[in-house]
Design a protein around this motif. Structure first.
Motif, mmCIF file in Angstrom:
data_model
loop_
_atom_site.group_PDB
_atom_site.id
_atom_site.type_symbol
_atom_site.label_atom_id
_atom_site.label_comp_id
_atom_site.label_asym_id
_atom_site.label_seq_id
_atom_site.Cartn_x
_atom_site.Cartn_y
_atom_site.Cartn_z
ATOM 1 N N GLN A 29 67.933 15.000 3.291
ATOM 2 C CA GLN A 29 68.461 15.947 4.277
ATOM 3 C C GLN A 29 69.096 17.131 3.541
ATOM 4 O OE1 GLN A 29 71.703 14.286 6.633
ATOM 5 N NE2 GLN A 29 71.174 15.535 8.406
ATOM 6 N N GLN A 34 71.460 20.534 7.444
ATOM 7 C CA GLN A 34 71.316 19.183 8.017
ATOM 8 C C GLN A 34 69.877 18.880 8.435
ATOM 9 O OE1 GLN A 34 74.156 17.137 8.024
ATOM 10 N NE2 GLN A 34 75.177 18.868 7.053
ATOM 11 N N GLU A 35 68.947 19.760 8.077
ATOM 12 C CA GLU A 35 67.544 19.516 8.400
ATOM 13 C C GLU A 35 67.017 18.327 7.586
ATOM 14 O OE1 GLU A 35 63.720 22.388 9.177
ATOM 15 O OE2 GLU A 35 64.913 22.814 7.402
ATOM 16 N N VAL A 36 66.290 17.420 8.251
ATOM 17 C CA VAL A 36 65.636 16.329 7.529
ATOM 18 C C VAL A 36 64.382 16.892 6.880
ATOM 19 C CG1 VAL A 36 64.515 14.078 7.698
ATOM 20 C CG2 VAL A 36 66.580 14.537 9.023
ATOM 21 N N PHE A 110 58.500 17.570 8.125
ATOM 22 C CA PHE A 110 58.414 17.266 9.561
ATOM 23 C C PHE A 110 58.207 18.556 10.333
ATOM 24 C CE2 PHE A 110 60.778 13.788 7.642
ATOM 25 C CZ PHE A 110 60.146 12.693 8.178
ATOM 26 N N PHE A 111 56.948 18.970 10.465
ATOM 27 C CA PHE A 111 56.663 20.237 11.139
ATOM 28 C C PHE A 111 55.604 20.078 12.229
ATOM 29 C CE2 PHE A 111 54.025 19.989 7.340
ATOM 30 C CZ PHE A 111 52.771 20.277 7.829
ATOM 31 N N GLN A 112 55.189 18.837 12.520
ATOM 32 C CA GLN A 112 54.184 18.613 13.548
ATOM 33 C C GLN A 112 54.792 17.906 14.751
ATOM 34 O OE1 GLN A 112 50.114 17.496 11.668
ATOM 35 N NE2 GLN A 112 51.625 16.642 10.262
ATOM 36 N N PRO A 113 55.267 18.679 15.750
ATOM 37 C CA PRO A 113 55.860 18.052 16.932
ATOM 38 C C PRO A 113 54.793 17.301 17.718
ATOM 39 C CG PRO A 113 55.743 20.445 17.213
ATOM 40 C CD PRO A 113 55.237 20.152 15.837
ATOM 41 N N GLY A 116 58.015 16.307 23.021
ATOM 42 C CA GLY A 116 59.202 17.133 23.230
ATOM 43 C C GLY A 116 59.161 18.399 22.396
ATOM 44 N N THR A 117 60.258 19.129 22.438
ATOM 45 C CA THR A 117 60.325 20.354 21.650
ATOM 46 C C THR A 117 61.307 20.147 20.521
ATOM 47 O OG1 THR A 117 61.948 21.111 23.239
ATOM 48 C CG2 THR A 117 59.709 21.982 23.441
ATOM 49 N N ASP A 118 60.832 20.269 19.312
ATOM 50 C CA ASP A 118 61.674 20.050 18.150
ATOM 51 C C ASP A 118 61.952 21.363 17.454
ATOM 52 O OD1 ASP A 118 63.033 19.115 15.982
ATOM 53 O OD2 ASP A 118 61.184 18.754 14.846
ATOM 54 N N TYR A 119 63.068 21.945 17.776
ATOM 55 C CA TYR A 119 63.492 23.066 16.957
ATOM 56 C C TYR A 119 65.010 23.066 16.888
ATOM 57 C CZ TYR A 119 64.302 25.370 21.429
ATOM 58 O OH TYR A 119 64.740 25.667 22.686
ATOM 59 N N ASP A 120 65.494 23.609 15.794
ATOM 60 C CA ASP A 120 66.915 23.665 15.526
ATOM 61 C C ASP A 120 67.492 24.869 16.266
ATOM 62 O OD1 ASP A 120 69.431 23.860 14.557
ATOM 63 O OD2 ASP A 120 68.865 23.776 12.439
#
Lengths: 135, 135
Positions: A29, A34-36, A110-113, A116-120
């Motif tokens: 991380q 805090q991005e994994v 981890f860039f392939q959602p 749901g919507t995965d963005y910071d």
């Protein structure tokens, strides 16, 4: 710039519970965002190299050998902290990432959602990074 | 309060690369605080249950059975997003955690620092939580 920092560990590798391959999964991380970034694996040698050099070192499952992250790409990961989980079978590493973590050029692996919507929400640029990664 | 949300997945479980135990490791992160809460494992059934119910469901390696997180404790994890990594062997789940993630009562399973200082600079209370967890 040499950022090498040597650490001492409060726990020995023999106290950890390794998986069916005899390895310890490590969640990596970014210590600031805090991005994994990725998940990789350590054997005993990789763990002690990481602690001694302050640079994340893994055991490559594909190459079956020690892998100093950034050795060829320059994208080193400098250790900020290592934390073991309650049942001592997974390590969490907070790191200062040089460049990008992923071999694809993405900041994180981890860039392939898929759901749901995965963005910071704290990083509005990241949604563009995700779009860019898919085109 | 019923928060159930059903999702559809953009990728099938058969496209993932499972580990030596035939399972997919899942990194679970709080969608707001970005804190890494735990790592658990899914089989195909657990994955589709998670997608269908919107509640994180794992395969318990110790009990060798399906495990709806929170089923007995009430500490459900509601799915916000699921993201697969570049080599499709690890899932990242961002969740809304009810109560605490760890069976020890800690907010996260990662509460035992072994190298460096691990605390979230955005959450000054967390250092007290860590101290509290050890006393």
């Amino acid at each position: 710039e040499i950022k090498m920092t040597s650490f001492e560990t409060m726990m020995e590798f023999s106290e950890f519970k390794t998986n069916a391959d005899g390895l310890l999964p490590v969640v990596v991380q970014h210590y600031k965002t805090q991005e994994v970034l990725m998940v990789a694996y350590m054997n005993e040698e990789a763990f002690y190299m990481t602690v001694k050099t302050g640079k994340m070192t893994y055991f490559s499952r594909s190459r079956q050998s020690l892998w100093v992250k950034g050795e060829t790409s320059g994208h080193f990961q400098y250790v900020k902290s290592l934390t073991i989980d309650c049942d001592k079978d997974t390590l969490l590493a907070k790191v200062d990432q040089v460049g990008v973590a992923c071999h694809t050029g993405n900041p994180t692996c981890f860039f392939q959602p898929i759901v749901g919507t995965d963005y910071d929400e704290t990083n509005p640029l990241q949604v563009f990074e995700s779009v860019y990664a898919t085109i």
